[in-house]
Motif scaffolding. Structure first.
Motif, PDB file in Angstrom:
ATOM      1  N   HIS A1073       0.851  -1.192   0.000  1.00 61.85           N
ATOM      2  CA  HIS A1073       0.000   0.000   0.000  1.00 61.85           C
ATOM      3  C   HIS A1073       0.884   1.237   0.000  1.00 61.85           C
ATOM      4  N   SER A1074       0.498   2.227  -0.841  1.00 62.09           N
ATOM      5  CA  SER A1074       1.262   3.463  -0.929  1.00 62.09           C
ATOM      6  C   SER A1074       0.557   4.548  -0.113  1.00 62.09           C
ATOM      7  N   PHE A1075       1.384   5.359   0.574  1.00 64.42           N
ATOM      8  CA  PHE A1075       0.827   6.432   1.410  1.00 64.42           C
ATOM      9  C   PHE A1075       1.852   7.547   1.506  1.00 64.42           C
ATOM     10  N   HIS A1076       1.423   8.683   2.113  1.00 58.95           N
ATOM     11  CA  HIS A1076       2.282   9.836   2.331  1.00 58.95           C
ATOM     12  C   HIS A1076       2.276  10.189   3.809  1.00 58.95           C
ATOM     13  N   ILE A1077       3.376  10.713   4.266  1.00 58.10           N
ATOM     14  CA  ILE A1077       3.506  11.151   5.655  1.00 58.10           C
ATOM     15  C   ILE A1077       3.432  12.691   5.635  1.00 58.10           C
ATOM     16  N   LYS A1078       2.457  13.225   6.350  1.00 53.93           N
ATOM     17  CA  LYS A1078       2.290  14.672   6.451  1.00 53.93           C
ATOM     18  C   LYS A1078       2.924  15.151   7.750  1.00 53.93           C
ATOM     19  N   ARG A1113       4.358  17.840  14.117  1.00 53.97           N
ATOM     20  CA  ARG A1113       3.228  16.915  14.212  1.00 53.97           C
ATOM     21  C   ARG A1113       3.231  16.057  12.952  1.00 53.97           C
ATOM     22  N   LEU A1114       3.241  14.721  13.155  1.00 58.18           N
ATOM     23  CA  LEU A1114       3.277  13.769  12.049  1.00 58.18           C
ATOM     24  C   LEU A1114       1.907  13.144  11.901  1.00 58.18           C
ATOM     25  N   LEU A1115       1.475  12.919  10.627  1.00 58.62           N
ATOM     26  CA  LEU A1115       0.111  12.453  10.404  1.00 58.62           C
ATOM     27  C   LEU A1115       0.091  11.553   9.174  1.00 58.62           C
ATOM     28  N   ILE A1116      -0.622  10.401   9.275  1.00 56.50           N
ATOM     29  CA  ILE A1116      -0.885   9.521   8.135  1.00 56.50           C
ATOM     30  C   ILE A1116      -2.389   9.347   8.067  1.00 56.50           C
ATOM     31  N   THR A1117      -2.991   9.630   6.880  1.00 57.44           N
ATOM     32  CA  THR A1117      -4.443   9.488   6.689  1.00 57.44           C
ATOM     33  C   THR A1117      -4.716   8.321   5.778  1.00 57.44           C
ATOM     34  N   HIS A1118      -5.889   7.721   5.969  1.00 61.95           N
ATOM     35  CA  HIS A1118      -6.359   6.628   5.110  1.00 61.95           C
ATOM     36  C   HIS A1118      -7.822   6.908   4.805  1.00 61.95           C
ATOM     37  N   GLY A1119      -8.070   7.208   3.569  1.00 63.51           N
ATOM     38  CA  GLY A1119      -9.428   7.626   3.219  1.00 63.51           C
ATOM     39  C   GLY A1119      -9.666   9.019   3.764  1.00 63.51           C
ATOM     40  N   ASN A1120     -10.758   9.177   4.512  1.00 65.92           N
ATOM     41  CA  ASN A1120     -11.121  10.484   5.042  1.00 65.92           C
ATOM     42  C   ASN A1120     -10.876  10.592   6.539  1.00 65.92           C
ATOM     43  N   TYR A1121     -10.088   9.652   7.065  1.00 66.37           N
ATOM     44  CA  TYR A1121      -9.866   9.728   8.507  1.00 66.37           C
ATOM     45  C   TYR A1121      -8.371   9.587   8.770  1.00 66.37           C
ATOM     46  N   THR A1122      -8.017  10.006   9.977  1.00 68.36           N
ATOM     47  CA  THR A1122      -6.613   9.926  10.404  1.00 68.36           C
ATOM     48  C   THR A1122      -6.300   8.503  10.834  1.00 68.36           C
ATOM     49  N   HIS A1123      -5.256   7.917  10.207  1.00 69.48           N
ATOM     50  CA  HIS A1123      -4.892   6.514  10.503  1.00 69.48           C
ATOM     51  C   HIS A1123      -3.838   6.427  11.604  1.00 69.48           C
ATOM     52  N   TRP A1124      -2.955   7.442  11.642  1.00 68.10           N
ATOM     53  CA  TRP A1124      -1.886   7.454  12.696  1.00 68.10           C
ATOM     54  C   TRP A1124      -1.372   8.872  12.793  1.00 68.10           C
ATOM     55  N   GLU A1125      -1.030   9.271  14.042  1.00 67.61           N
ATOM     56  CA  GLU A1125      -0.438  10.569  14.240  1.00 67.61           C
ATOM     57  C   GLU A1125       0.473  10.531  15.460  1.00 67.61           C
ATOM     58  N   ASP A1126       1.425  11.482  15.482  1.00 68.57           N
ATOM     59  CA  ASP A1126       2.400  11.529  16.580  1.00 68.57           C
ATOM     60  C   ASP A1126       3.033  12.903  16.571  1.00 68.57           C
ATOM     61  N   GLU A1127       3.595  13.293  17.720  1.00 67.25           N
ATOM     62  CA  GLU A1127       4.312  14.544  17.843  1.00 67.25           C
ATOM     63  C   GLU A1127       5.737  14.244  18.264  1.00 67.25           C
ATOM     64  N   ILE A1128       6.678  14.983  17.650  1.00 67.98           N
ATOM     65  CA  ILE A1128       8.085  14.793  17.959  1.00 67.98           C
ATOM     66  C   ILE A1128       8.738  16.152  18.085  1.00 67.98           C
TER      67      ILE A1128
END
Length: 1292
Positions: A1073-1078, A1113-1128
């Motif tokens: 699966h391909s995705f982007h990290i925001k 703030r790091l964020l990965i979305t899948h569809g229209n919802y947030t799939h994973w997030e974290d702060e560093i």
């Protein structure tokens, strides 16, 4: 009996006026020779010349090198002369020395030739052996050209030295320009010819300073040759290796001749990759028994001081992982002449018979010749008193004129040796050497020996007279005179006392001897047996009489053979030295416990010691082993029989029971003492001796007390030669090569040669022929060439020597060497039963075998399946494997095999055949030589059977409920395929579901889609092939479908100063699966940014370009919802902004203005150049390189860029773990994971520019573009970043 120390009228002997020339006292004299005693007075005695230093052959490179030694002793002092090539040399000696040196007035070449030195005085002439003087100029190097060699890696190379020729062999040293030796090993070796051999070359062998240095020790010269340059180029053939071959020696066999005592080196230098190892072996015995040892890293087999044991066959085996090669060596050991027996130089009296025994051996047997004073015997006047037989010279009735130096010279084709021996016939006046007026004392009844030793040449005659001239001494039976002049008088009486005179016949010289016969010491009363009460005293008597002229006797008491003073006889010691023995306080150890018992076995005995009577009374006998026999003598030889006589030694009161006669043969080194026994009343023994041998004898006496010491060893006795009396045994044929007959036999013991010039007469003829062929050889084997293959021959071997032939043996039958068979079996038939076959044939005619029939070989070859399809598939597979660079020899070898059958069989069962296959069969006949021709091929086929399992079974999963099966046909169809049967069922924890069966009737179908599968279950699949014979065994696999992929949710982060590393574990059964990290910076004015496209199968991603000390703030979305997030928060100090708006500062405005002016100036210049048709500087540079022939573009340059592309492709490909059993797991990383990727672009004119690509936005989409497969899933390619030129074109 003893000689008294009192001598009347004696005087000390006079000293010799001159030193005597005497032989060693330990050397036994030859028959008739004399030895001058040390106390014989002689003046001005002459001495024949004796050589002390002799010349050696040499090679001279200058006049200073010429020095031939020749020195001798003698009285008068010898004179010297030299002979060169048979002519006397005008030469002048120096200070009594005969050393030959060169003169400066002659050129060096005039001195070359053969030289011999002679030393003369009035008694004879001694001469040296002939030596060779070689003259040559100092070796020099001609003008040379520097050579260059080029070789591929792994190939063999020979660097030639070719030193200047010389009669002296140079020592070769391979060195570099720093004068360091080139390292030697199994791979790099210097040969006997001086060349440097590389079994295989490595890249680091490349150098330009391989220098051969030839050292001529005799010439004191070292010649360095021009350096050799060696360049080693890379090669792809290194991995394949090379089979061993021999660089030295050439061919399969070589022969070497070595001389006994010299050195020999066998060489074996192989080439190959990897470096071959070398193994040496002796064909018939252990190599260690020959005295050989390996040298030069195993490439040489060296013999130091070689012996006859080294004669034989040797083999060198060079091997590595790719094969082996052998070379055989025949080593023949011959010998220069060497002495077996040398005649000594001795003195002789006139009238004696002289025998000079000169025995030499060698291979071939040397010829022995005699010379007198340097003149050959054949050229000297004939003398009937002189007889020469081979190496024996006999001279009878010698006179002073026979005094001379005799030369014995032994010669064969390898050299000669010479021995100078003089015969000195001398007359010396007779002298009596024993002292005058000696008083001899002896007791009554004893033996008196009066000495009168005389010496002279000729040997003087001695006579004895007594005072009573009326009676002749020798008429008395009690009197005898020994050969050494001693007078023996047995059973002496008081009347024998008086004066005796010894005189020399026909000479006024005489001496007197006084004999005194004394009374015997007699014991009058000896100790008697007594009875004594325990604790009482006892007295033992000892009364005797003795002659008053003797000293007071000593009384010695013994008990049980032991001196009483050494025994413990109680607290009161006895009185020693008294005629009465008092024993006080007698107790149990001395007598019996019975008070009335008698001292019987423990009674003491009395002994009276006097100077002439050691023990008295006479009833007590002194017994011991006998004395050695004396005066050994030999009778004349008759038919090799000889009688040995001797005189027994003193028996010491115990009669001799037997004599032990020992005989030793000394001509051969293996001779040992052999014993013969005769009874004690016999003093001679007849012995049978071997002809042409040298013997020595000794005799020992034996009585009841033991064996005496051996007598003195007799003088050497040599028997006369005769013809051999036996013939060789075990004559046989050991032929191995066609056209040859090798005749072998057991060699005769050298002691049975019976003469010189021993050889073997080898005779042979073909069976049913009448004419015998023969030859003479020194040792086995003998090779007869030109024979027919495996022909029957009669053979016999006879012993011969210089005197004639030995007995004739009985011929034996042997065969010449075998050749390859001429015919193969006929009428071959095959009966097939499933996977086995019975092969029958008709045997060959024995005449066509040309040797011993060992058997038959059945060659089987499988041509493939009857349908032909398997054969085509196999051929394609082999071609594909060969192109891939992989060897699969085992699969191809299975298609051919050989079955060996015994020669007496006419049928054989062959098993292990494959079903539904085509075979062909042929047969050969083989013997010890090898195989004959193949018979015509005989085809046959095996019946059809069930197929083997399919070769492979793979899966693809298009969706969560679908699987597509892919397989390959069975590698062993064993018939014509008619289809397949697929059976599969669902695997659950509770129970297995009912199996589903799919029957495929088309054998060409190799895939099958299945739908409606449970995405949450696993399935097991069984796939079988079908022929008309039935279903075969299945191939079994387990598999499950793949689920739709989602981004990872369990992500670990490792934060750095300007980056953060994210890692996760890809989920099982999920597609890629391909995705982007925001990511968003929590600073003022921060905006959301997005990474490039990331794949779940990467399992790792490094997000770079962050600011130090900043929260994100790091964020990965899948569809229209947030799939994973974290702060560093990145590490490092926080970057602070510039106070105020720097855009309004004056310095900033000035800087921007300068940059704009500079850019405008550059644009104007570029526009002017383009308008004139100019090109980019890069293009100009490339065209200048293309136009220049001196600097071509190498292919390796493009190869490097191509490799970058291929590396990028490999890193862009990502494989997914398979959920099916027996599938491989793999994961590769793309370039995007490790920073910026390299983008190589080519312009329209063919030039290229290497650029770094920056990160840009990735294309949208969260599914992979390639087809989904559970076995091999390819991820989408990484995005192609903007080029460097695009960055320059961007607007601010």
């Amino acid at each position: 009996m003893c000689v008294s120390q009192y001598q009347r009228g004696s005087s000390p002997p006079a000293l010799l006026l001159l030193p005597l020339f005497l032989l060693s006292s330990s050397h036994l004299l030859a028959h008739g020779a004399i030895q001058i005693p040390q106390n014989y007075k002689v003046q001005n005695m002459l001495q024949p010349p004796t050589l002390t230093k002799m010349p050696e052959s040499l090679t001279a490179f200058s006049l200073d090198d010429i020095m031939l030694l020749c020195e001798a002793t003698g009285i008068p002092t010898p004179s010297f002369r030299w002979v060169k090539d048979g002519k006397k040399v005008n030469w002048m000696g120096h200070n009594g020395s005969g050393n030959f040196t060169a003169h400066g007035d002659k050129p060096l070449s005039d001195y070359q030739g053969h030289y011999r030195c002679y030393a003369d005085n009035t008694l004879g002439t001694a001469m040296t052996h002939t030596v060779k003087l070689i003259t040559e100029s100092t070796p020099t190097l001609p003008k040379q050209k520097r050579s260059h060699k080029t070789a591929e890696e792994g190939a063999s190379v020979v660097l030639h030295c070719n030193p200047p020729r010389s009669s002296t062999i140079p020592h070769i040293h391979w060195m570099d320009k720093k004068l360091l030796h080139i390292g030697q090993s199994e791979r790099v070796t210097t040969g006997l010819d001086g060349n440097l051999y590389f079994a295989n070359v490595l890249k680091n062998d490349s150098r330009d300073d391989y220098t051969c240095n030839a050292q001529y020790i005799s010439a004191r010269t070292i010649l360095p040759k021009e350096p050799i340059s060696l360049t080693v180029t890379p090669s792809n053939d290194v991995a394949r290796g090379r089979k061993p071959q021999l660089m030295q020696p050439q061919g399969p066999h070589s022969s070497h001749l070595a001389l006994r005592g010299h050195s020999l080196v066998l060489e074996c230098i192989p080439k190959g990759l990897p470096t071959p190892s070398v193994l040496w072996k002796r064909m018939d015995v252990n190599l260690s028994e020959t005295g050989a040892w390996t040298d030069n890293h195993g490439r040489w087999l060296r013999f130091d001081s070689i012996t006859q044991k080294a004669d034989g066959e040797y083999e060198c085996l060079a091997s590595n992982t790719h094969g082996s090669v052998t070379h055989s060596y025949t080593v023949t050991v011959e010998a220069e002449p060497y002495w077996v027996k040398e005649p000594p130089s001795l003195l002789y009296s006139p009238g004696e018979t002289v025998r000079l025994d000169c025995q030499a051996d060698g291979i071939p047997t040397p010829t022995v010749t005699w010379s007198i004073n340097g003149e050959p015997v054949a050229e000297v006047d004939i003398d009937p008193r002189r007889r020469v037989t081979g190496g024996v010279l006999v001279l009878k009735d010698v006179v002073f004129g026979d005094t001379a130096v005799y030369q014995c010279e032994a010669t064969n084709k390898h050299g000669n040796i010479l021995k100078n021996t003089y015969i000195y016939v001398i007359e010396l006046p007779a002298q009596i050497l024993s002292s005058d007026g000696v008083v001899y004392q002896v007791t009554e009844g004893g033996v008196a020996r009066l000495h009168c030793e005389a010496f002279g040449s000729p040997r003087p005659q001695v006579t004895w007279e007594s005072e009573d001239l009326q009676n002749t001494l020798l008429s008395d039976s009690r009197v005898s005179q020994l050969t050494n002049g001693t007078l023996e008088l047995f059973n002496s009486s008081r009347e024998d006392s008086g004066v005796y005179t010894c005189s020399i016949t026909h000479n006024n010289t005489s001496i007197t001897a006084h004999l005194e016969v004394l009374k015997r010491t007699v014991m009058l009363i000896g100790p008697q047996a007594v009875q004594v009460t325990r604790g009482g005293d006892s007295w033992l008597d000892c009364h005797f009489t003795f002659d008053p002229h003797l000293n007071r006797p000593q009384i010695l008491w013994r008990k049980d053979g032991q001196k009483i003073m050494e025994s413990s006889l109680g607290d009161k010691p006895p009185h020693i030295g008294s005629p009465l023995l008092h024993i006080g306080s007698v107790h149990v150890p001395l007598i019996s416990s019975d008070p009335s018992s008698i001292l019987d076995q423990s009674i003491p005995h009395a002994y009276i010691h006097t100077p002439l009577s050691p023990q008295t009374p006479s009833s007590i006998l002194d017994q011991s082993c006998p004395s050695p026999p004396v005066f050994l003598s030999l009778s004349e030889e008759q038919d090799h029989n000889l009688t040995l006589s001797w005189t027994p030694g003193n028996t010491h009161n115990s009669p001799t029971t037997e004599f032990v006669v020992e005989v030793k043969e000394e001509k051969h080194p293996e001779g040992k003492w052999e014993s013969h026994r005769v009874t004690g009343d016999v003093n001679h023994l007849e012995l049978h001796l071997l002809p042409y041998s040298t013997y020595r004898f000794r005799v020992s006496g034996v009585n009841r007390l033991g064996r005496s010491d051996p007598s003195e060893i007799s003088e050497a006795y040599s028997t006369l030669p005769t013809v051999p009396e036996t013939y060789p045994l075990n004559v046989r044929s050991e032929s191995t090569e066609p056209g040859t007959l090798v005749i072998m036999w057991e060699e005769i013991d050298r002691r049975l040669y019976n003469g010189s010039g021993f050889q073997y007469k080898v005779s042979w003829r073909q069976v049913q022929e009448h004419h015998w062929s023969h030859t003479h050889v020194p040792h086995p084997p003998y090779l007869v060439n030109g024979t027919r293959a495996f022909s029957s021959y009669e053979m016999k071997v006879q012993a011969v020597n210089s005197l004639g032939e030995g007995p004739h043996p009985v011929p034996v039958i042997g065969h010449s060497g075998e050749d390859y068979p001429l015919a193969s079996p006929s009428k071959i038939s095959v009966s097939v039963d499933n996977s086995s076959a019975i092969v029958r044939w008709q045997p060959v005619d024995t005449h066509t075998v040309q040797g011993h029939l060992l058997g038959y070989k059945i060659y089987l070859k499988r041509l493939g399946s009857q349908g032909g399809r398997e054969h085509r598939v196999m051929v394609r597979r082999e071609v594909r494997e060969i192109k891939g660079g992989v060897e699969r020899g085992m699969e191809r070898k299975e298609e051919r095999w050989v079955v060996e059958v015994d020669g007496n069989k006419t049928k054989e069962v062959v098993t292990g055949l494959k079903l539904y296959s085509l075979y062909e069969l042929s047969m050969t006949t083989f013997n010890r030589k090898g195989e004959g021709p193949h018979s015509p091929t005989h085809p046959f086929r095996t019946p059809e059977g069930v197929p083997g399992p399919p070769a492979s079974l793979d899966f693809e999963s298009p969706s969560e409920t679908e699987l597509t099966l892919h397989w390959r046909p069975p590698t062993q169809p064993n018939g014509q395929l008619v289809g397949y049967v697929l059976q599969y069922q669902q695997i659950s924890d509770s129970r297995n579901s009912p199996p589903q069966v799919e029957v495929i009737y088309d054998p060409t179908v190799t895939h099958l889609p299945l739908e409606g599968l449970d995405p949450h279950s696993r399935y097991v699949f069984y796939l079988r092939g079908r022929t008309s014979a039935g279903q075969g065994p299945p191939i079994t696999r387990e598999c499950a479908t793949l689920l739709d992929g989602v981004p990872p949710s369990n992500i670990s982060t490792v934060v750095g100063e300007r980056s953060v590393n994210l890692s996760w574990v890809p989920g099982d059964r999920y597609r890629n699966h391909s995705f982007h990290i925001k990511y968003l910076s929590k600073t003022v004015g921060g905006k959301w940014e997005e990474s490039e496209q990331v794949n779940t199968l990467q399992a790792f991603y490094s997000l770079t370009g962050l600011q130090p000390g900043t929260q994100y703030r790091l964020l990965i979305t899948h569809g229209n919802y947030t799939h994973w997030e974290d702060e560093i928060q990145t590490t490092g100090p926080e970057l602070r902004g510039v106070e105020g708006d720097f855009a309004t500062q004056g310095w900033f405005i000035g800087l921007i203005s300068a940059v704009v002016l500079l850019l405008l100036l550059l644009l104007v210049l570029c526009f002017i150049k383009r308008s004139k048709g100019g090109k980019y500087a890069v293009k100009d540079k490339e065209e200048s390189q293309m136009d220049s022939e001196a600097r071509p573009i190498k292919d390796e340059t493009f190869g490097e860029y191509r490799s970058l592309e291929s590396d990028g492709d490999e890193k862009r490909s990502v494989s997914q773990p398979s959920l099916c059993v027996e599938s491989k797991l793999g994961s590769d990383d793309s370039l995007a994971e490790y920073g910026d990727s390299v983008d190589i672009q080519f312009n329209e004119d063919g030039s290229f520019i290497g650029q770094y690509s920056g990160r840009g936005p990735a294309p949208t989409g969260n599914e992979s573009s390639g087809p989904a497969s559970p076995v091999n899933l390819d991820p989408p390619p990484p995005p192609i970043g903007p080029s460097f030129a695009g960055i320059l074109d961007r607007t601010s």
